[in-house]
Design a protein around this motif. Structure first.
Motif, PDB file in Angstrom:
ATOM      1  N   GLN A  41       0.813  -1.213   0.000  1.00  0.00           N
ATOM      2  CA  GLN A  41       0.000   0.000   0.000  1.00  0.00           C
ATOM      3  C   GLN A  41       0.849   1.268   0.000  1.00  0.00           C
ATOM      4  O   GLN A  41       0.411   2.306  -0.471  1.00  0.00           O
ATOM      5  CB  GLN A  41      -0.931   0.016   1.209  1.00  0.00           C
ATOM      6  N   TRP A  42       2.068   1.200   0.520  1.00  0.00           N
ATOM      7  CA  TRP A  42       2.905   2.393   0.616  1.00  0.00           C
ATOM      8  C   TRP A  42       3.703   2.657  -0.655  1.00  0.00           C
ATOM      9  O   TRP A  42       4.347   3.695  -0.769  1.00  0.00           O
ATOM     10  CB  TRP A  42       3.851   2.288   1.816  1.00  0.00           C
ATOM     11  N   HIS A  43       3.661   1.778  -1.624  1.00  0.00           N
ATOM     12  CA  HIS A  43       4.450   1.951  -2.845  1.00  0.00           C
ATOM     13  C   HIS A  43       4.097   3.205  -3.651  1.00  0.00           C
ATOM     14  O   HIS A  43       5.005   3.892  -4.122  1.00  0.00           O
ATOM     15  CB  HIS A  43       4.368   0.703  -3.716  1.00  0.00           C
ATOM     16  N   PRO A  44       2.809   3.564  -3.824  1.00  0.00           N
ATOM     17  CA  PRO A  44       2.537   4.818  -4.550  1.00  0.00           C
ATOM     18  C   PRO A  44       3.124   6.040  -3.839  1.00  0.00           C
ATOM     19  O   PRO A  44       3.635   6.956  -4.492  1.00  0.00           O
ATOM     20  CB  PRO A  44       1.012   4.896  -4.603  1.00  0.00           C
ATOM     21  N   CYS A  45       3.068   6.024  -2.506  1.00  0.00           N
ATOM     22  CA  CYS A  45       3.657   7.141  -1.749  1.00  0.00           C
ATOM     23  C   CYS A  45       5.164   7.189  -1.937  1.00  0.00           C
ATOM     24  O   CYS A  45       5.751   8.276  -2.034  1.00  0.00           O
ATOM     25  CB  CYS A  45       3.321   7.007  -0.264  1.00  0.00           C
ATOM     26  N   ALA A  46       5.800   6.025  -1.997  1.00  0.00           N
ATOM     27  CA  ALA A  46       7.254   5.982  -2.212  1.00  0.00           C
ATOM     28  C   ALA A  46       7.613   6.517  -3.593  1.00  0.00           C
ATOM     29  O   ALA A  46       8.608   7.234  -3.752  1.00  0.00           O
ATOM     30  CB  ALA A  46       7.770   4.554  -2.044  1.00  0.00           C
ATOM     31  N   ILE A  47       6.808   6.192  -4.597  1.00  0.00           N
ATOM     32  CA  ILE A  47       7.063   6.684  -5.954  1.00  0.00           C
ATOM     33  C   ILE A  47       6.935   8.201  -5.995  1.00  0.00           C
ATOM     34  O   ILE A  47       7.828   8.901  -6.488  1.00  0.00           O
ATOM     35  CB  ILE A  47       6.103   6.011  -6.961  1.00  0.00           C
ATOM     36  N   VAL A  48       5.822   8.708  -5.476  1.00  0.00           N
ATOM     37  CA  VAL A  48       5.600  10.160  -5.497  1.00  0.00           C
ATOM     38  C   VAL A  48       6.661  10.873  -4.668  1.00  0.00           C
ATOM     39  O   VAL A  48       7.188  11.915  -5.079  1.00  0.00           O
ATOM     40  CB  VAL A  48       4.176  10.503  -5.010  1.00  0.00           C
ATOM     41  N   GLY A  49       7.014  10.311  -3.516  1.00  0.00           N
ATOM     42  CA  GLY A  49       8.036  10.922  -2.671  1.00  0.00           C
ATOM     43  C   GLY A  49       9.401  10.957  -3.336  1.00  0.00           C
ATOM     44  O   GLY A  49      10.108  11.978  -3.284  1.00  0.00           O
ATOM     45  N   SER A  50       9.788   9.859  -3.996  1.00  0.00           N
ATOM     46  CA  SER A  50      11.095   9.809  -4.677  1.00  0.00           C
ATOM     47  C   SER A  50      11.165  10.810  -5.822  1.00  0.00           C
ATOM     48  O   SER A  50      12.157  11.534  -5.970  1.00  0.00           O
ATOM     49  CB  SER A  50      11.352   8.403  -5.213  1.00  0.00           C
ATOM     50  N   VAL A  51      10.109  10.848  -6.621  1.00  0.00           N
ATOM     51  CA  VAL A  51      10.084  11.797  -7.743  1.00  0.00           C
ATOM     52  C   VAL A  51      10.079  13.228  -7.215  1.00  0.00           C
ATOM     53  O   VAL A  51      10.756  14.101  -7.762  1.00  0.00           O
ATOM     54  CB  VAL A  51       8.864  11.522  -8.660  1.00  0.00           C
TER      55      VAL A  51
END
Length: 196
Positions: A41-51
């Motif tokens: 569930q946290w993967h979309p947040c990790a993507i947005v945070g990294s970008v």
């Protein structure tokens, strides 16, 4: 209209080339696949945070366009160099199993299939020039005018940030079926009745 299809043999050759090209980074690709497809569930947040962090750093450096391309190129070269070194030092050759190889081949097949599908769509659009020139010019001119207007109205770095975020989130959106759910909700919306 000419058909632009790739034979199964050509696609298998493309998969083999891609597998050889990504050989050094294959241990990093498997966890990256789970992040891109939102297996947690946290993967979309990790993507947005990294970008967001990446583009924040680009904004802080306040470089001109050419220097930004140079820095991005240096970063990509560094990643291309360091990822195989780290993967080879953390994981030995015995840690690569048949299941890992199968998953790696599925990732490569998916990349090749999406690349060929995109290429086929571009060729199909350009084939409109011969089959329906009026439609081709209406579509291309309207897309270019819209792109020019948006690019002149909004900061280009912000546009690249939005584009990068959407491109990295899109596989997870497709994998989870979110886009199809939204489309079905729009189609199920009650139609307004015009009063006479």
């Amino acid at each position: 209209m000419a058909e632009y299809t790739i034979s199964q043999n050509q696609q298998e050759q493309q998969v083999k080339k891609l597998k050889r090209f990504l050989e050094g980074s294959r241990m990093a690709i498997l966890p990256l696949k789970s992040v891109i497809l939102w297996e947690q569930q946290w993967h979309p947040c990790a993507i947005v945070g990294s970008v967001s962090i990446l583009y924040f750093l680009i904004w802080l450096m306040d470089l001109n366009s050419l220097a930004t391309f140079a820095v991005v190129g240096l970063f990509l070269n560094f990643v291309d160099f360091i990822v195989p070194v780290i993967c080879n030092s953390l994981y030995g050759p015995t840690s690569w199993t048949g299941q890992h190889e199968k998953m790696y081949e599925e990732v490569c097949k998916s990349i090749v299939a999406n690349y060929n599908k995109g290429l086929q769509n571009v060729r199909l659009f350009y084939s409109l020039r011969e089959t329906s020139p009026c439609m081709y010019y209406i579509l291309s001119i309207s897309m270019l005018v819209t792109l020019g207007w948006v690019a002149s109205s909004i900061n280009n770095t912000f546009l690249l940030y939005i584009l990068s975020t959407v491109m990295l989130l899109w596989p997870g959106v497709r994998h989870r079926g979110i886009f199809n759910t939204l489309l079905s909700m729009v189609n199920m919306a009650p139609k307004s009745v015009k009063s006479e």
